[in-house]
Each structure stands twice: as C-alpha cells, then as structure tokens.
Design a protein around this motif. Structure first.
Motif, short mmCIF file in Angstrom:
data_model
loop_
_atom_site.label_atom_id
_atom_site.label_comp_id
_atom_site.label_asym_id
_atom_site.label_seq_id
_atom_site.Cartn_x
_atom_site.Cartn_y
_atom_site.Cartn_z
N VAL A 98 29.65 42.49 31.51
CA VAL A 98 29.85 43.88 31.94
C VAL A 98 30.20 44.75 30.74
O VAL A 98 29.62 45.83 30.56
N PHE A 99 31.11 44.28 29.90
CA PHE A 99 31.49 45.03 28.72
C PHE A 99 30.27 45.27 27.82
O PHE A 99 30.04 46.40 27.37
N ALA A 100 29.51 44.23 27.54
CA ALA A 100 28.35 44.34 26.64
C ALA A 100 27.32 45.32 27.19
O ALA A 100 26.76 46.12 26.43
N ARG A 101 27.08 45.27 28.48
CA ARG A 101 26.14 46.23 29.09
C ARG A 101 26.67 47.66 28.96
O ARG A 101 25.91 48.58 28.65
N GLU A 102 27.95 47.84 29.21
CA GLU A 102 28.54 49.17 29.07
C GLU A 102 28.43 49.69 27.64
O GLU A 102 28.41 50.90 27.42
#
Length: 187
Positions: A98-102
């Motif tokens: 989720v962090f990487a996509r954000e």
C-alpha cells in the motif's frame, strides 16, 4: 569506494554510507520511524545501510528506491499498527505494498517490495530472487545473523552501529515474536 549509483542521482551520507536520496526514500524512513519502536527502526535502517553497502562492494546493479522501501519496511508487520490474522511478514508486505503504491511505484517495483517484506525471514528463497530482494535480505541477514559480516569494513560497521544502535534488539525481537505467538498462535 565502488558504487553503482547512477550519474546525476542525488545522494547523501548516512552513518558513513553513501545512499541515494529521494523523496520516496525519505518518506519510507519517516514511515518506518512513525510506526516502529526505536529498536525496530534502528534495525530497519541498519539493514538498509548494510544492503546498500553489499550492493556497492559486490557491484550489484539494483533499484535503490525498491531496496530502501522494502528493507526499511521489512518488519512493519511486527508493529501494533499492522498486526492482523496472518503471518507478520505477510501483514507487513501488504502494508508495504500500500505504501509503495501510494508513492507511485509501478506494479513491478511494488511486487519487489512485497516480495522483500514477505520473504525477509526466508533466506533460502529470498537470496535467489531479483537483486533488490536478495540485497535487502542480505542486509537484513548481516544485521540479524551476521551473514556476510566480513563484506562490511570495521569502520563502516562501527559507524552504522554508532548512528543506529542495536538497543537490545534480539531480546526485544524475541519478546515481540513470543507476544504474537501467545496472542495469535495460528500465525
């Protein structure tokens, strides 16, 4: 010092190690600091610095943002904020995804981050994956078990340990994992 840092990349020196400096890496550092106890944060940063240095001394081309994000967040599943019903590595991998996509990473880079976090304690697989996963796992293994310790100079090792001390990491990690086993034995 051997380095594979791309020409024109912004760098900084952290604990004596030259690392790529990007907004994504800074945000990953901030994220890890925000959600991790100091002992886990220091372990994550030491592991990242060891991974970077292994890549440099072994001349391994890699994506520095993927190595940073994956390594800095590899134990995020051990924190209270990201615990769930699955193994801590999978909970952490999902949070890191989720962090990487954000942060705008493309699907391939996001998958490498997920693999790094999910496989961080499975050296028998992770060390044979893509360079980013293998380097991250190698850096984690230097900090946790001393594997490839001889690849890091004594001065570099001391600089990293002085900047990011161990803070009784093995006891704290054991307490954390034992707490997970007691609270969620099925994981």
């Amino acid at each position: 010092m051997e380095t594979l840092i791309k020409r024109g990349a912004t760098t900084r020196v952290l604990a004596g190690i030259t690392v790529v400096d990007s907004p994504r890496i800074t945000r990953a550092l901030d994220y890890a600091r925000k959600y991790s106890e100091p002992v886990l944060f220091n372990h994550a940063v030491r592991s990242w610095l060891f991974a970077v240095r292994l890549g440099q001394v072994q001349s391994i081309a890699h994506d520095p943002e993927v190595v940073a994000v994956g390594t800095l967040l590899h134990d995020i599943g051990l924190t209270d904020h990201f615990q769930g019903h699955r193994r801590f590595e999978v909970e952490g991998a999902d949070a890191a995804r989720v962090f990487a996509r954000e942060q705008g990473l493309d699907d391939r880079r996001v998958q490498l981050v997920w693999d790094t976090v999910a496989l961080n304690s499975t050296l028998s697989i992770a060390l044979y994956k893509e360079p980013e996963v293998a380097l991250s796992t190698g850096g984690i293994a230097v900090d946790w078990a001393g594997l490839q310790y001889d690849q890091i100079s004594k001065d570099e090792m001391q600089g990293i340990l002085d900047a990011f001390p161990r803070l009784d990491m093995k006891r704290a990690f054991t307490d954390t994992v034992c707490g997970i086993v007691k609270a969620r034995p099925d994981t």
